[in-house]
Design a protein around this motif. Structure first.
Motif, mmCIF file in Angstrom:
data_model
loop_
_atom_site.group_PDB
_atom_site.id
_atom_site.type_symbol
_atom_site.label_atom_id
_atom_site.label_comp_id
_atom_site.label_asym_id
_atom_site.label_seq_id
_atom_site.Cartn_x
_atom_site.Cartn_y
_atom_site.Cartn_z
ATOM 1 N N VAL A 15 60.121 104.574 45.226
ATOM 2 C CA VAL A 15 60.547 105.767 45.960
ATOM 3 C C VAL A 15 59.578 106.060 47.103
ATOM 4 C CG1 VAL A 15 60.798 108.272 45.777
ATOM 5 C CG2 VAL A 15 61.835 106.799 44.055
ATOM 6 N N ASP A 16 58.286 105.889 46.863
ATOM 7 C CA ASP A 16 57.270 106.225 47.867
ATOM 8 C C ASP A 16 57.120 105.164 48.950
ATOM 9 O OD1 ASP A 16 56.772 108.545 46.470
ATOM 10 O OD2 ASP A 16 55.033 107.737 45.383
ATOM 11 N N ASN A 17 57.440 103.900 48.648
ATOM 12 C CA ASN A 17 57.097 102.818 49.576
ATOM 13 C C ASN A 17 58.289 102.049 50.115
ATOM 14 O OD1 ASN A 17 53.910 102.545 49.297
ATOM 15 N ND2 ASN A 17 54.735 102.881 47.232
ATOM 16 N N THR A 18 59.489 102.392 49.730
ATOM 17 C CA THR A 18 60.663 101.667 50.223
ATOM 18 C C THR A 18 61.763 102.670 50.578
ATOM 19 O OG1 THR A 18 61.757 101.424 48.059
ATOM 20 C CG2 THR A 18 60.124 99.758 48.673
ATOM 21 N N THR A 19 62.818 102.143 51.189
ATOM 22 C CA THR A 19 64.002 102.956 51.499
ATOM 23 C C THR A 19 65.188 102.557 50.621
ATOM 24 O OG1 THR A 19 64.645 101.406 53.260
ATOM 25 C CG2 THR A 19 63.260 103.292 53.882
ATOM 26 N N ILE A 20 64.901 101.955 49.503
ATOM 27 C CA ILE A 20 65.959 101.556 48.578
ATOM 28 C C ILE A 20 66.621 102.813 48.004
ATOM 29 C CG2 ILE A 20 66.451 100.285 46.450
ATOM 30 C CD1 ILE A 20 64.012 98.574 47.003
ATOM 31 N N SER A 21 67.947 102.761 47.820
ATOM 32 C CA SER A 21 68.678 103.934 47.348
ATOM 33 C C SER A 21 68.295 104.281 45.907
ATOM 34 C CB SER A 21 70.195 103.685 47.427
ATOM 35 O OG SER A 21 70.576 102.691 46.502
ATOM 36 N N PHE A 22 68.532 105.566 45.572
ATOM 37 C CA PHE A 22 68.216 106.019 44.220
ATOM 38 C C PHE A 22 69.030 105.229 43.177
ATOM 39 C CE2 PHE A 22 67.359 110.403 46.242
ATOM 40 C CZ PHE A 22 66.111 109.974 46.644
ATOM 41 N N LYS A 23 70.277 104.912 43.519
ATOM 42 C CA LYS A 23 71.144 104.173 42.587
ATOM 43 C C LYS A 23 70.573 102.787 42.318
ATOM 44 C CE LYS A 23 75.168 103.476 40.424
ATOM 45 N NZ LYS A 23 74.997 102.101 39.979
ATOM 46 N N ALA A 40 61.793 111.765 43.630
ATOM 47 C CA ALA A 40 61.665 111.952 45.080
ATOM 48 C C ALA A 40 61.440 113.421 45.430
ATOM 49 C CB ALA A 40 62.922 111.431 45.778
ATOM 50 N N ASP A 41 62.041 114.342 44.661
ATOM 51 C CA ASP A 41 61.889 115.766 44.935
ATOM 52 C C ASP A 41 60.590 116.329 44.371
ATOM 53 O OD1 ASP A 41 64.336 115.692 46.156
ATOM 54 O OD2 ASP A 41 65.446 116.362 44.385
ATOM 55 N N GLY A 42 59.890 115.552 43.560
ATOM 56 C CA GLY A 42 58.639 116.009 42.981
ATOM 57 C C GLY A 42 58.807 116.785 41.690
ATOM 58 N N ILE A 64 63.012 93.011 47.860
ATOM 59 C CA ILE A 64 62.987 94.402 48.319
ATOM 60 C C ILE A 64 63.655 94.522 49.688
ATOM 61 C CG2 ILE A 64 61.457 96.256 49.093
ATOM 62 C CD1 ILE A 64 59.541 95.491 46.879
ATOM 63 N N ASP A 65 63.393 93.553 50.585
ATOM 64 C CA ASP A 65 64.015 93.585 51.918
ATOM 65 C C ASP A 65 65.530 93.479 51.811
ATOM 66 O OD1 ASP A 65 61.523 93.791 53.008
ATOM 67 O OD2 ASP A 65 61.337 91.635 53.446
ATOM 68 N N ALA A 66 66.010 92.626 50.903
ATOM 69 C CA ALA A 66 67.452 92.466 50.741
ATOM 70 C C ALA A 66 68.078 93.750 50.214
ATOM 71 C CB ALA A 66 67.732 91.302 49.787
ATOM 72 N N ALA A 67 67.380 94.441 49.328
ATOM 73 C CA ALA A 67 67.901 95.692 48.782
ATOM 74 C C ALA A 67 67.901 96.800 49.831
ATOM 75 C CB ALA A 67 67.077 96.109 47.575
ATOM 76 N N GLN A 68 66.924 96.783 50.748
ATOM 77 C CA GLN A 68 66.866 97.796 51.796
ATOM 78 C C GLN A 68 67.941 97.561 52.851
ATOM 79 O OE1 GLN A 68 62.263 99.263 52.050
ATOM 80 N NE2 GLN A 68 62.680 97.244 52.906
ATOM 81 N N ASP A 69 68.325 96.304 53.038
ATOM 82 C CA ASP A 69 69.341 95.984 54.042
ATOM 83 C C ASP A 69 70.750 96.274 53.542
ATOM 84 O OD1 ASP A 69 67.327 95.158 55.687
ATOM 85 O OD2 ASP A 69 67.520 93.022 55.173
#
Length: 256
Positions: A15-23, A40-42, A64-69
């Motif tokens: 959550v802190d280091n990538t833009t991967i979706s919560f799902k 993510a909301d703390g 991780i890159d593939a998941a972010q794309d």
């Protein structure tokens, strides 16, 4: 699908280091999507330090890159030969040296309280050999006079769930061979939790044992006794003197 170690800490890092979706993160670490959103909301996992899955050989940067794309991409745990469990070993389990002297006590307990267990089942449960079990069954063990039966769970030789599972398996086999069992036998063949939840059977006190069939409903016998006893409402009926006896006694007294 295999899950990463330290799942919540891994989710914090993603959550802190990538833009991967919560799902995607939730599916990867085995958590609910709302729980990841709480991270993510703390609101969730406060104070939990992130666990880098790349540095710990659980994910690759390409994954991780593939998941972010693509939000449709599912993260795959990196194969790690060292993390794969070895094939289940057949035969008796390994027992530490510090507990091997406790095995005869556990065997005696199993033989005494669960005689339905076979030698093979006991052998796998506490990690012993069939000759040792047979010697304790026949009381020919060299130290049988000094062995006291002790629960193998209390000795740490097995888990309660393992004992319950093997007892239930033996119960099913015995039920198939002999459907009719006494209450005591049925109580022995259930798990400990079920056995403790059963109600105790009422027992007849020794002082009145044998009087269960005694009844006070014998009215006919009472009536017969009263009829045979007769009616003693007056003195003549009570003494039941024959007729004429009183007059004869008076005449004899006058003659004298």
């Amino acid at each position: 699908m295999a899950k990463p170690i330290m799942a919540k800490a891994t989710a914090v890092w993603l959550v802190d280091n990538t833009t991967i979706s919560f799902k995607q993160i939730a599916d990867f670490v085995g958590m609910h999507e709302l729980e990841v959103q709480g991270i993510a909301d703390g609101d969730v996992a406060q104070g939990v330090k992130g666990f880098d899955p790349i540095a710990n050989n659980q994910l690759t940067q390409d994954e991780i890159d593939a998941a972010q794309d693509s939000v449709l991409h599912k993260l795959q745990l990196k194969f790690n030969a060292a993390a794969q469990g070895e094939e289940k070993r057949r035969g008796p389990r390994y027992t530490p040296l510090s507990k091997r002297q406790d095995r005869p006590a556990s065997i005696l307990w199993l033989v005494k309280f669960h005689p339905e267990l076979s030698d093979g089942q006991i052998s796998k449960l506490v990690g012993t050999t069939k000759p040792t079990i047979q010697a304790i069954r026949e009381r020919t063990h060299w130290n049988i006079s000094n062995i006291q039966p002790i629960d193998p769970v209390a000795l740490g030789l097995c888990k309660q769930t393992e004992l319950d599972a093997i007892v239930q398996k033996a119960a099913a086999k015995k039920a198939a061979d002999a459907p009719v069992m006494s209450d005591d036998e049925r109580r022995k063949l259930v798990s400990t939790e079920q056995s403790l939840g059963m109600d105790a059977e009422p027992k007849i006190p020794t002082a009145i044992e044998g009087l269960e069939t005694f009844t006070l409903s014998g009215n006919d016998n009472v009536a017969d006794e009263e009829e045979s006893a007769g009616d003693f409402s007056d003195a003549d009926s009570f003494f039941n003197l024959p007729e004429g006896t009183h007059d004869e006694d008076e005449e004899e007294a006058k003659r004298d």
